[in-house]
Design a protein around this motif. Structure first.
Motif, PDB file in Angstrom:
ATOM      1  N   VAL A 286      -7.978 -37.534  16.147  1.00 37.94           N
ATOM      2  CA  VAL A 286      -7.812 -38.421  14.993  1.00 37.94           C
ATOM      3  C   VAL A 286      -8.992 -39.392  14.912  1.00 37.94           C
ATOM      4  O   VAL A 286      -9.579 -39.597  13.845  1.00 37.94           O
ATOM      5  N   ALA A 287      -9.357 -39.940  16.074  1.00 35.95           N
ATOM      6  CA  ALA A 287     -10.451 -40.916  16.082  1.00 35.95           C
ATOM      7  C   ALA A 287     -11.741 -40.289  15.577  1.00 35.95           C
ATOM      8  O   ALA A 287     -12.479 -40.890  14.784  1.00 35.95           O
ATOM      9  N   ALA A 288     -12.028 -39.070  16.041  1.00 35.52           N
ATOM     10  CA  ALA A 288     -13.274 -38.409  15.634  1.00 35.52           C
ATOM     11  C   ALA A 288     -13.307 -38.212  14.125  1.00 35.52           C
ATOM     12  O   ALA A 288     -14.310 -38.502  13.468  1.00 35.52           O
ATOM     13  N   LEU A 289     -12.177 -37.721  13.573  1.00 36.77           N
ATOM     14  CA  LEU A 289     -12.184 -37.449  12.134  1.00 36.77           C
ATOM     15  C   LEU A 289     -12.229 -38.736  11.317  1.00 36.77           C
ATOM     16  O   LEU A 289     -12.877 -38.786  10.271  1.00 36.77           O
ATOM     17  N   GLU A 290     -11.584 -39.776  11.841  1.00 35.85           N
ATOM     18  CA  GLU A 290     -11.637 -41.051  11.120  1.00 35.85           C
ATOM     19  C   GLU A 290     -13.054 -41.602  11.114  1.00 35.85           C
ATOM     20  O   GLU A 290     -13.460 -42.299  10.189  1.00 35.85           O
ATOM     21  N   ALA A 291     -13.821 -41.231  12.146  1.00 37.83           N
ATOM     22  CA  ALA A 291     -15.211 -41.670  12.200  1.00 37.83           C
ATOM     23  C   ALA A 291     -16.134 -40.692  11.484  1.00 37.83           C
ATOM     24  O   ALA A 291     -17.358 -40.815  11.555  1.00 37.83           O
ATOM     25  N   GLY A 292     -15.561 -39.682  10.885  1.00 33.83           N
ATOM     26  CA  GLY A 292     -16.372 -38.705  10.155  1.00 33.83           C
ATOM     27  C   GLY A 292     -17.100 -37.712  11.049  1.00 33.83           C
ATOM     28  O   GLY A 292     -18.009 -37.011  10.617  1.00 33.83           O
ATOM     29  N   ALA A 293     -16.685 -37.649  12.342  1.00 32.58           N
ATOM     30  CA  ALA A 293     -17.374 -36.747  13.281  1.00 32.58           C
ATOM     31  C   ALA A 293     -16.673 -35.391  13.340  1.00 32.58           C
ATOM     32  O   ALA A 293     -15.587 -35.208  12.801  1.00 32.58           O
ATOM     33  N   GLY A 294     -17.314 -34.458  14.058  1.00 33.26           N
ATOM     34  CA  GLY A 294     -16.727 -33.126  14.257  1.00 33.26           C
ATOM     35  C   GLY A 294     -15.726 -33.155  15.394  1.00 33.26           C
ATOM     36  O   GLY A 294     -15.670 -34.105  16.176  1.00 33.26           O
ATOM     37  N   VAL A 295     -14.894 -32.131  15.479  1.00 31.18           N
ATOM     38  CA  VAL A 295     -13.847 -32.106  16.511  1.00 31.18           C
ATOM     39  C   VAL A 295     -13.909 -30.848  17.364  1.00 31.18           C
ATOM     40  O   VAL A 295     -12.983 -30.538  18.089  1.00 31.18           O
ATOM     41  N   GLU A 296     -15.033 -30.141  17.269  1.00 32.05           N
ATOM     42  CA  GLU A 296     -15.142 -28.903  18.047  1.00 32.05           C
ATOM     43  C   GLU A 296     -15.301 -29.230  19.530  1.00 32.05           C
ATOM     44  O   GLU A 296     -16.117 -30.054  19.920  1.00 32.05           O
ATOM     45  N   ALA A 297     -14.503 -28.571  20.370  1.00 31.31           N
ATOM     46  CA  ALA A 297     -14.603 -28.811  21.818  1.00 31.31           C
ATOM     47  C   ALA A 297     -15.432 -27.737  22.494  1.00 31.31           C
ATOM     48  O   ALA A 297     -16.059 -27.978  23.524  1.00 31.31           O
ATOM     49  N   GLY A 298     -15.413 -26.529  21.961  1.00 27.14           N
ATOM     50  CA  GLY A 298     -16.160 -25.435  22.576  1.00 27.14           C
ATOM     51  C   GLY A 298     -16.168 -24.251  21.650  1.00 27.14           C
ATOM     52  O   GLY A 298     -15.444 -24.244  20.650  1.00 27.14           O
ATOM     53  N   GLY A 299     -16.992 -23.261  21.996  1.00 24.51           N
ATOM     54  CA  GLY A 299     -17.023 -22.092  21.123  1.00 24.51           C
ATOM     55  C   GLY A 299     -17.821 -20.970  21.736  1.00 24.51           C
ATOM     56  O   GLY A 299     -18.400 -21.114  22.819  1.00 24.51           O
ATOM     57  N   GLU A 300     -17.799 -19.852  21.073  1.00 22.88           N
ATOM     58  CA  GLU A 300     -18.577 -18.710  21.548  1.00 22.88           C
ATOM     59  C   GLU A 300     -19.005 -17.887  20.345  1.00 22.88           C
ATOM     60  O   GLU A 300     -18.262 -17.733  19.381  1.00 22.88           O
ATOM     61  N   ALA A 301     -20.234 -17.384  20.430  1.00 16.10           N
ATOM     62  CA  ALA A 301     -20.708 -16.492  19.374  1.00 16.10           C
ATOM     63  C   ALA A 301     -20.473 -15.072  19.864  1.00 16.10           C
ATOM     64  O   ALA A 301     -20.693 -14.772  21.027  1.00 16.10           O
ATOM     65  N   LEU A 302     -19.981 -14.239  19.003  1.00 12.89           N
ATOM     66  CA  LEU A 302     -19.704 -12.857  19.407  1.00 12.89           C
ATOM     67  C   LEU A 302     -20.679 -11.950  18.672  1.00 12.89           C
ATOM     68  O   LEU A 302     -20.854 -12.077  17.461  1.00 12.89           O
TER      69      LEU A 302
END
Lengths: 395, 599
Positions: A286-302
């Motif tokens: 919630v804090a990240a989105l209220e600050a207009g930031a992204g919320v991605e924690a991790g990811g992978e390209a396939l």
């Protein structure tokens, strides 16, 4: 373009003993409202990021216990998402716990646009429900289904769990028989999976390797298949049964490797050949989105080859298997060109069958689908150089 | 250097009696290393040695010690501390004039104490008994003194020491000077130097550890190794202080090292004699024998594509390990691999671990076996190092197996259980003597094949840890042995064949198929496991088919995690070898070592 929209509503009264999902226990309505606001922000963020022009094909509100959220907030959420994405598609599911399906809630959900309800019945044996640390008892499940029907929900799913330690074939049969009598459109039968780091995993359990236990679990699975098929439910996926026309379109999207956006804490997204997942903490999300930031924690390209493998092992979970023309349309080549030797080996073992227009698990293959999946998760790539360079039909 | 100011000595002890700690103290006390450079057990330089708390390779270090106005060079020659390496110990002792016999003040004399003492006495060494760990609350130096007297030593001369606390260290150094005789070789005679160890260095080639007995060797000398006749030019000479320190020459009585662009330690076998090419000694030093492996096992890469890498790895290890032998071997079940020979099980484990750790090759190791001699009907004798290669019964007149003479020291209360164990393992009783009223020494002749696996563990468990064991090769002796084959899914798996005593075949077969049933995971189909002797099935078990293996849920949030789970499970499968259509884990090949025949 066809795509799925998932929203994770993580709120629960308590944690069930088998659950390893990102959930939040004890949140008040203010927190839930703030969360819904954050989800809408994330939705807008993603729509802009990917320049999404088409509305989603399906929407799924999962949890957690989405039915715990005030119906007014559900309405605000769906209305907001509809506005952001230009519509909500043909199938809009809400997951509900039996004890929350009461009063005017079912009617308000329908009003908000929900047209499919998935009720976590799990069992009709109160002793098992207690052992699962479920917040409801069998009577509440019966009442919930009746209330949902009364509110006009035709597309109703009941989730069931079997293979609980100490559960007998008899109690499972009793649960199954009663749920079939209710005639929901869809029934999911999940064999219990003991996930690490759950209260269940930490409690005393008989060893999973025990042959008699395993035979009993297998018998429960067989019983479900026999009774449900006889009652007009088709086993359209390894754990899912539906009357004709009621397969869950949203979940089929996952097995067919269609793109999906997951909004909310811990939600996974799959878009443009990339998979990523969000922060798991509600507060930080919630804090990240209220600050207009992204919320991605991790990811992978396939890469395309990895995507082809996933398409196969996920697609084989469906009774229909993987359609040859669909696979070709997605990847520009045939699975025999991509992984011919692996597929041939699985055919020789009698686990998969190539019918000409599709690749499916055999009956034996459905019993040991993981053997097939393990062979496919890193199947050696046999495609020609030219084929890898072929355009891959992905957004 | 004047031989009168040289002392060459070893420290011998039962395992854990404090040999390495005492060595550390002597090095520290004589200032060869300053305390900041000391790591515990300085002489154990391989990681594996420190991890396992044993010395695998011998080492030598020169200590300088002043006494009575003279400075002495005390060469401490460390010895391997495991029964696999008895021959290496004997060569290290042959390089000395004396030995410190270290005995734990609480434990007393143990089997290895005795075995090492006897080896030292064979070389006519002066023995200085050291009673160590006198600081322990349960230390009983008086009892240990009596035991020393019992085994023929002058117990009254024993030094009381705590290496850990640094007590009595000067007395030990004094005794080395005063009680161990100086070397007595002739400086003018043709060079004779004993190789007591060697190791491979990737820059210098082989570093040979040697003791000059007669004559002298100088930088640039052309030397000859007497067992092979091969000549080399010395390009470095030195002593260990304990870091290598170059010198110009090594004279009679001195201990040091040389390098001479030698490519493999197989050329510098322990026990060989170094002489000068242009003035060779007439006869070599006595006692040389080529390292002879006693235990054999098949080494196969799990991924057959790694066969060439496995060969490279073995060749590299062989550079530093003269006792390791290997030959290509083909198994119907496992494909291409090697039959490798080892001094014993520890040696096998060390090689196996180094291949996996240093060369990153996943291995299947077959159950180790001893070497057999088979006398054929036509009188020809064949050495068989692989059970699968045993000729058909009809062609065999006799099979001989290696027998060892084992010394077991045990509190007298446990004599019964030990005798029972030895009996079960086809032992032949030799003698029983009492070291003191409470401790006895038993000797037995036992087939090596019966004791190499779990005998020591059994011995420990049946005597509550009190027994100690040492053994040495005695003879090849005939026995009524048969080959037992294991069939999986009806197909014999050659790599699982074992040679067993006929009277034991049934019990062993039963136990083995039961153990295999435990370790072979369930497959897609039912797998019958059978044990057979001469084509007749004597035991059978079945691994039931995999009934169900399904992920219940797999939705959007699960896919990445489930894929990783499947990949991890697959990684586990990769550690298995596909034999026909059956996947077999490494444990299956070792199952024979772990079976309990219910005896």
């Amino acid at each position: 373009m066809e795509w799925g929209l998932y929203v994770h509503l993580p709120f629960c009264r308590r944690r069930c003993s088998y659950c390893d999902f990102p959930i939040r226990v004890g949140a008040g309505s203010a927190e839930m409202a703030a969360y819904v606001g954050a989800v809408l922000r994330e939705g807008a963020q993603q729509r802009e990021r990917w320049a999404i022009a088409d509305p989603p094909t399906t929407v799924y509100l999962g949890g957690g216990t989405p039915s715990l959220v005030d119906p007014g907030e559900v309405e605000r959420l769906l209305e907001g998402l509809g506005r952001i994405f230009g519509g909500l598609g043909r199938e809009v599911t809400l997951e509900a716990n039996p004890e929350t399906v009461d009063g005017n809630r079912p009617a308000r959900w329908r009003q908000a646009g929900i047209n499919r309800l998935s009720i976590g019945v799990q069992s009709l044996d109160d002793r098992l429900l207690a052992a699962m640390r479920r917040p409801h008892r069998a009577a509440e499940a019966r009442a919930a289904v009746a209330a949902a029907k009364a509110a006009g929900f035709e597309n109703l799913n009941c989730d069931l769990i079997y293979g609980w330690p100490g559960q007998s074939l008899g109690t499972w049969a009793a649960t199954l028989a009663e749920v079939i009598r209710w005639r929901p459109a869809h029934i999911s039968c999940y064999q219990l999976q003991v996930e690490p780091h759950t209260p269940l995993a930490h409690s005393q359990l008989p060893g999973p390797g025990d042959e008699a236990e395993e035979a009993l679990r297998a018998a429960m699975g067989d019983l479900a298949e026999q009774w449900l098929e006889a009652a007009g439910y088709r086993r359209y996926e390894l754990s899912n049964f539906a009357r004709p026309g009621f397969a869950c379109a949203h979940n089929q999207g996952y097995w067919r490797l269609r793109p999906y956006l997951g909004l909310g804490v811990g939600a996974h997204s799959f878009w443009a050949g990339r998979r990523w997942w969000n922060l798991a903490s509600v507060r930080r999300y919630v804090a990240a989105l209220e600050a207009g930031a992204g919320v991605e924690a991790g990811g992978e390209a396939l890469d395309p080859v990895e995507l082809m493998r996933e398409r196969l092992w996920l697609g084989l979970r469906e009774r229909e298997g993987v359609e040859r023309t669909a696979f070709f349309a997605q990847f520009g080549l045939d699975w025999n060109q991509a992984f011919g030797r692996t597929v041939a080996r699985l055919q020789a073992l009698g686990l998969v069958v190539d019918t000409g227009d599709r690749l499916c698990l055999t009956r034996r293959g459905r019993e040991v689908a993981n053997v097939v999946a393990r062979a496919l998760v890193d199947a050696p790539w046999e495609g020609a150089e030219a084929a890898t360079a072929a355009p891959v039909a992905f957004p | 250097m004047d031989p009168r100011r040289i002392r060459n000595f070893s420290i011998i002890a039962h395992i854990d009696h404090g040999k390495s700690t005492l060595a550390d103290r002597l090095i520290e006390r004589t200032g060869a290393l300053d305390p900041r450079q000391m790591t515990p057990q300085v002489l154990d330089s391989m990681d594996l040695e420190r991890e396992r708390g044993i010395t695998i390779k011998a080492q030598a270090v020169r200590l300088e010690y002043a006494l009575g106005g003279e400075t002495y060079a005390l060469n401490l020659i460390d010895t391997p501390g495991h029964v696999d390496f008895t021959y290496e110990v004997s060569r290290a002792l042959a390089a000395c004039e004396g030995a410190l016999l270290v005995v734990d003040a609480a434990q007393g004399v143990e089997a290895q104490t005795l075995a090492n003492l006897y080896l030292a006495l064979e070389h006519d060494l002066a023995i200085v008994p050291v009673i160590n760990k006198i600081d322990l609350p349960n230390a009983d130096p008086e009892r240990v003194r009596e035991e020393l007297i019992e085994i023929g030593l002058d117990g009254t001369e024993a030094l009381l020491v705590s290496a850990k606390q640094g007590i009595g260290i000067d007395q030990v150094l004094d005794a080395v000077v005063q009680r161990i005789p100086p070397p007595s070789g002739s400086p003018e005679a043709p060079l004779k130097a004993l190789i007591f160890d060697s190791r491979f260095d990737s820059y210098k080639g082989v570093v040979v550890y040697l003791r000059v007995v007669d004559g002298r060797v100088r930088l640039g000398d052309r030397i000859r190794l007497m067992s092979t006749g091969k000549d080399f030019t010395v390009d470095e000479l030195g002593v260990f202080r304990p870091h290598p320190t170059p010198v110009e020459e090594l004279g009679a009585g001195e201990v040091g090292y040389l390098t001479a662009a030698i490519k493999a330690v197989a050329d510098t076998q322990v026990g060989d004699t170094v002489t000068l090419a242009d003035r060779p000694a007439a006869v070599a030093l006595p006692g040389y024998r080529p390292a002879r492996p006693m235990v054999f096992a098949g080494l196969y890469p799990i991924d057959s594509a790694e066969y060439p890498r496995l060969r490279d790895a073995l060749e590299k290890l062989k550079l530093n390990d003269a006792a390791l032998t290997f030959e290509p071997e083909t198994s119907a079940a496992l494909g291409f691999g090697f039959r490798a020979g080892f001094l014993g099980l520890l040696h096998l484990e060390v090689v196996q671990e180094r291949i996996e750790r240093e060369y990153h090759i996943a291995l299947i190791t077959t159950a180790p076996n001893v070497v057999y001699e088979v006398v054929l009907q036509n009188g020809a004798v064949r050495r068989i190092d692989n059970p699968a290669a045993l000729p058909p019964a009809g062609e065999i007149r006799e099979i001989r197996e290696p027998v060892v003479e084992a010394t077991i020291i045990v509190p007298s209360d446990y004599i019964g259980p030990v005798m029972e164990l030895a009996q079960e393992r086809r032992g032949t009783y030799q003698s029983l003597t009492y070291l003191d009223p409470r401790r006895a020494m038993l000797t037995y002749r036992l087939p090596l094949g019966e004791i190499m696996y779990d005998f020591f563990d059994q011995l420990k468990s049946r005597t509550h840890g009190y027994a100690s064991l040492d053994y040495q090769f005695y003879a090849m002796e005939p026995a009524d042995l048969v080959r037992m084959d294991i069939l999986l899914n009806g197909e014999p798996v050659d790599a699982l064949s074992v040679i067993v005593h006929r009277d034991r075949a049934y019990a062993k077969g039963r136990a083995l198929v039961e153990k295999l049933k435990e370790v072979i995971p369930r497959q897609l189909f039912e797998v019958p496991i059978q044990a057979a002797v001469g084509g007749r099935v004597i035991a059978r078990e079945t691994v039931k088919a995999l009934r169900k293996d399904v992920l219940a849920k797999c939705y959007g949030g699960d896919i990445t995690r489930k894929r990783k789970l499947l990949e991890k499970q697959k990684e586990g499968k990769r550690r298995m070898k596909a034999v026909g259509s059956v996947e077999i884990p490494q444990e299956a090949f070792m199952a024979v070592l772990k079976v309990d025949e219910g005896r």
